[in-house]
Scaffold this motif. Sequence first.
Motif, PDB file in Angstrom:
ATOM      1  N   ALA A 119       0.837  -1.197   0.000  1.00  0.00           N
ATOM      2  CA  ALA A 119       0.000   0.000   0.000  1.00  0.00           C
ATOM      3  C   ALA A 119       0.871   1.246   0.000  1.00  0.00           C
ATOM      4  O   ALA A 119       2.084   1.187   0.156  1.00  0.00           O
ATOM      5  CB  ALA A 119      -0.908  -0.015   1.215  1.00  0.00           C
ATOM      6  N   ASN A 120       0.215   2.361  -0.173  1.00  0.00           N
ATOM      7  CA  ASN A 120       0.874   3.653  -0.126  1.00  0.00           C
ATOM      8  C   ASN A 120       1.491   3.868   1.264  1.00  0.00           C
ATOM      9  O   ASN A 120       0.828   3.710   2.278  1.00  0.00           O
ATOM     10  CB  ASN A 120      -0.197   4.717  -0.412  1.00  0.00           C
ATOM     11  CG  ASN A 120       0.399   6.093  -0.532  1.00  0.00           C
ATOM     12  OD1 ASN A 120       1.486   6.337  -0.029  1.00  0.00           O
ATOM     13  ND2 ASN A 120      -0.311   6.963  -1.198  1.00  0.00           N
ATOM     14  N   GLU A 124      -0.426   4.299   4.763  1.00  0.00           N
ATOM     15  CA  GLU A 124      -0.227   3.291   5.789  1.00  0.00           C
ATOM     16  C   GLU A 124       0.149   3.941   7.119  1.00  0.00           C
ATOM     17  O   GLU A 124      -0.306   3.534   8.184  1.00  0.00           O
ATOM     18  CB  GLU A 124       0.877   2.339   5.340  1.00  0.00           C
ATOM     19  CG  GLU A 124       0.566   0.901   5.657  1.00  0.00           C
ATOM     20  CD  GLU A 124       1.398  -0.034   4.822  1.00  0.00           C
ATOM     21  OE1 GLU A 124       2.624  -0.054   5.038  1.00  0.00           O
ATOM     22  OE2 GLU A 124       0.825  -0.733   3.968  1.00  0.00           O
ATOM     23  N   TRP A 125       1.007   4.964   7.019  1.00  0.00           N
ATOM     24  CA  TRP A 125       1.462   5.658   8.222  1.00  0.00           C
ATOM     25  C   TRP A 125       0.282   6.339   8.907  1.00  0.00           C
ATOM     26  O   TRP A 125       0.127   6.259  10.127  1.00  0.00           O
ATOM     27  CB  TRP A 125       2.531   6.682   7.833  1.00  0.00           C
ATOM     28  CG  TRP A 125       3.107   7.413   9.001  1.00  0.00           C
ATOM     29  CD1 TRP A 125       4.028   6.945   9.877  1.00  0.00           C
ATOM     30  CD2 TRP A 125       2.765   8.736   9.429  1.00  0.00           C
ATOM     31  NE1 TRP A 125       4.286   7.881  10.827  1.00  0.00           N
ATOM     32  CE2 TRP A 125       3.534   8.992  10.587  1.00  0.00           C
ATOM     33  CE3 TRP A 125       1.882   9.724   8.954  1.00  0.00           C
ATOM     34  CZ2 TRP A 125       3.454  10.201  11.264  1.00  0.00           C
ATOM     35  CZ3 TRP A 125       1.811  10.912   9.628  1.00  0.00           C
ATOM     36  CH2 TRP A 125       2.583  11.144  10.768  1.00  0.00           C
ATOM     37  N   VAL A 126      -0.551   6.988   8.091  1.00  0.00           N
ATOM     38  CA  VAL A 126      -1.723   7.659   8.655  1.00  0.00           C
ATOM     39  C   VAL A 126      -2.648   6.637   9.301  1.00  0.00           C
ATOM     40  O   VAL A 126      -3.122   6.811  10.438  1.00  0.00           O
ATOM     41  CB  VAL A 126      -2.477   8.450   7.554  1.00  0.00           C
ATOM     42  CG1 VAL A 126      -3.800   8.980   8.087  1.00  0.00           C
ATOM     43  CG2 VAL A 126      -1.619   9.586   7.041  1.00  0.00           C
ATOM     44  N   ALA A 127      -2.867   5.532   8.594  1.00  0.00           N
ATOM     45  CA  ALA A 127      -3.753   4.495   9.121  1.00  0.00           C
ATOM     46  C   ALA A 127      -3.209   3.942  10.436  1.00  0.00           C
ATOM     47  O   ALA A 127      -3.943   3.711  11.398  1.00  0.00           O
ATOM     48  CB  ALA A 127      -3.899   3.370   8.097  1.00  0.00           C
ATOM     49  N   HIS A 128      -1.874   3.765  10.464  1.00  0.00           N
ATOM     50  CA  HIS A 128      -1.231   3.232  11.657  1.00  0.00           C
ATOM     51  C   HIS A 128      -1.421   4.185  12.835  1.00  0.00           C
ATOM     52  O   HIS A 128      -1.740   3.771  13.947  1.00  0.00           O
ATOM     53  CB  HIS A 128       0.255   3.024  11.356  1.00  0.00           C
ATOM     54  CG  HIS A 128       1.003   2.381  12.480  1.00  0.00           C
ATOM     55  ND1 HIS A 128       0.770   1.091  12.887  1.00  0.00           N
ATOM     56  CD2 HIS A 128       1.971   2.862  13.302  1.00  0.00           C
ATOM     57  CE1 HIS A 128       1.556   0.798  13.900  1.00  0.00           C
ATOM     58  NE2 HIS A 128       2.296   1.851  14.176  1.00  0.00           N
ATOM     59  N   THR A 129      -1.222   5.489  12.553  1.00  0.00           N
ATOM     60  CA  THR A 129      -1.410   6.486  13.613  1.00  0.00           C
ATOM     61  C   THR A 129      -2.836   6.432  14.139  1.00  0.00           C
ATOM     62  O   THR A 129      -3.076   6.468  15.350  1.00  0.00           O
ATOM     63  CB  THR A 129      -1.113   7.896  13.068  1.00  0.00           C
ATOM     64  OG1 THR A 129       0.112   7.852  12.355  1.00  0.00           O
ATOM     65  CG2 THR A 129      -1.030   8.917  14.178  1.00  0.00           C
TER      66      THR A 129
END
Lengths: 386, 258
Positions: A119-120, A124-129
């Motif tokens: 994934a982007n 992914e980072w935003v989703a993880h946060t």
Amino acid sequence: MADESTSTTTVNQSQPKPAWIKLNTGGMIELGGCWTIGAAERLDKELTVIHDGTSTKYIFNLSGLERLDTAGAWLIYRTRKSLESGDTEVVLEGVKPEYGILLDEVAANDQTPPPLPHANQLLEWVAHTGEMTLDALARARDFLGFFGLVLLTLSRSVSHPARLRIVPMIHHMEKVGLNALPIVGLISFLIGVVIAYQGASQMKQFGAEVFVVNLIAVSILREIGILLAAIVIAGRSASAFTAQIGAMKVNEEIDAMRTLGLDPIEVLVLPRLLALVLAMPLLAFFADMIGLLGGGLMTWIVLDIRPDQFIERLSDAVSLWSFWIGIIKAPFFAVIIALVGCYEGFQVGGSAESVGHMTSRSVVESIFLVIVADAIFSIFFQLAGV
Amino acid sequence: MTGDAVIKVEDLHTGFGDHLVHDGLNLEVRKGEVLGVVGGSGTGKSVLLHCIIGLKKPWSGCIEVLGQRVLDLEPPERSALEARWGVLFQDGALFSSLTVAQNIQVPLKEHLNLNQRLMDEIAMIKIGLVGLPPEAGRLYPAELSGGMRKRAGLARALALDPEILFLDEPTSGLDPIGAARFDALIERLRKTLDFTVFMVTHDLDSLNAICDRIAVLADKRVVVIGDMKQMLNERHPWVLEYFHGPRARSAGLLKPGR
């Protein structure tokens, strides 16, 4: 091969030949020696040579093989597969039956694992946060629920004092309180010494040496004594609580307790909580006294303020309130440490690794919450004007 | 079909504190066979296994594996010998911080110098060999069921294509179907990879299904060793009770009317 049986029966003494590859003209390739995992790295490199060839048909002769294991079979299979994908015909010759089984088995298990969904990175980072935030909120809610459950159980136990478990409580008081005295004392003493020494060197510049006593008294009594005690106890006892309860959870002891009609909160949490609530003010008092002792000793050495002068100055410098402010905070910090320690213990799931993970989390969280609570207290006391 | 002894245990004495576990135990495992070791709880089956693979030091005696005396080996020779056997512990004993594929690669990394692509491929074959789906390679042990953990543990034990495979109660904790599948798996792998198996077990079904010979531990030594037929004719009280008890009957060892 004729010597196959002799080479296997003399398990140790036989010296099988290392693996070799011989390229003949016309696409004839002879393989021999021990095609085992030990030689795999070398063979992997040597086999790439074949790909440079221009022949449209290859014949692999395996009759020289003395030993073949999964790694060797895989290399042969892989080479054949990659040649065949390039429209080259490949024939295997001289395959002994036992090697045939192995080659078939390897071919049957040639399965590339499904690729990871890619994934982007930013997404992914935003989703993880987001996940972490939701997770933290859920845990905060869960923790509040645990707090409520403990209060409820406590109120029930208080109305039936016979249900309070006095012996375990005394046992935990010894462990979290009495046994912590040396380390709490040592740290407080040293911090008292450091404050006195640093204070003295600063105050000297203004000729206000005597105010070092005020500095020591206010900082130790109001903040440092209790904070040091709380941090040491968070490191020592929150971790111990989590590990004890977590190990019991892994061992299914908690479930066993429930089936026997015992309430884990009542049996495990209340004794620890009450022990810590009772022991913490005593530890804070001890830390205060030893801290003052260290500070007093240092002012005597560095500034030549005698003990009787120090005590006299002390009673001028601070009101009794400064002392009480430190002690009042102790039971609150004790509740935080005991609750976090026990709560994280109950969060342990399944594996031994999870015990370690939760233990470190309980220490970090309890120290963090203690310091947050201390900040709130200092604002509160500021507003209250003490 | 059977050749030399690959494991030879002679006059073994072991114990804990002042409790003697083995008193002059002798045992030979032949090349290519599947040997099942049985015995009541506390007779030292697992202790024997631990002695042979060097996890426990016996008080006295001689243990030879693949022609080398394991007790007098220097560390480098020991390590070389360890690369020639694989051990499956009871619950797999997978490293919980590593994925299944990484677990299989641990012995490869320790004993050999292979490139990562080759290690990934070898791990993948082993995962397939033990009957795990390809996705299992990326999972952590905590995400696997008991049966899958055993298979993954077996894949790690097979990583270096060992000559001897040690199994510590491989079917315990598995349901009968899973246990039968595991037996079949061992049998199939033995045909393919040609190793010797030393298996500690309680499972009468697996003894019957895959073991060539059975060694019975009782009275601190191996009281009898032989195939199933010999076991059924043996008069030692423990052996009698074990192989003629109600469980043996249900495992189909005894013909009705005997």
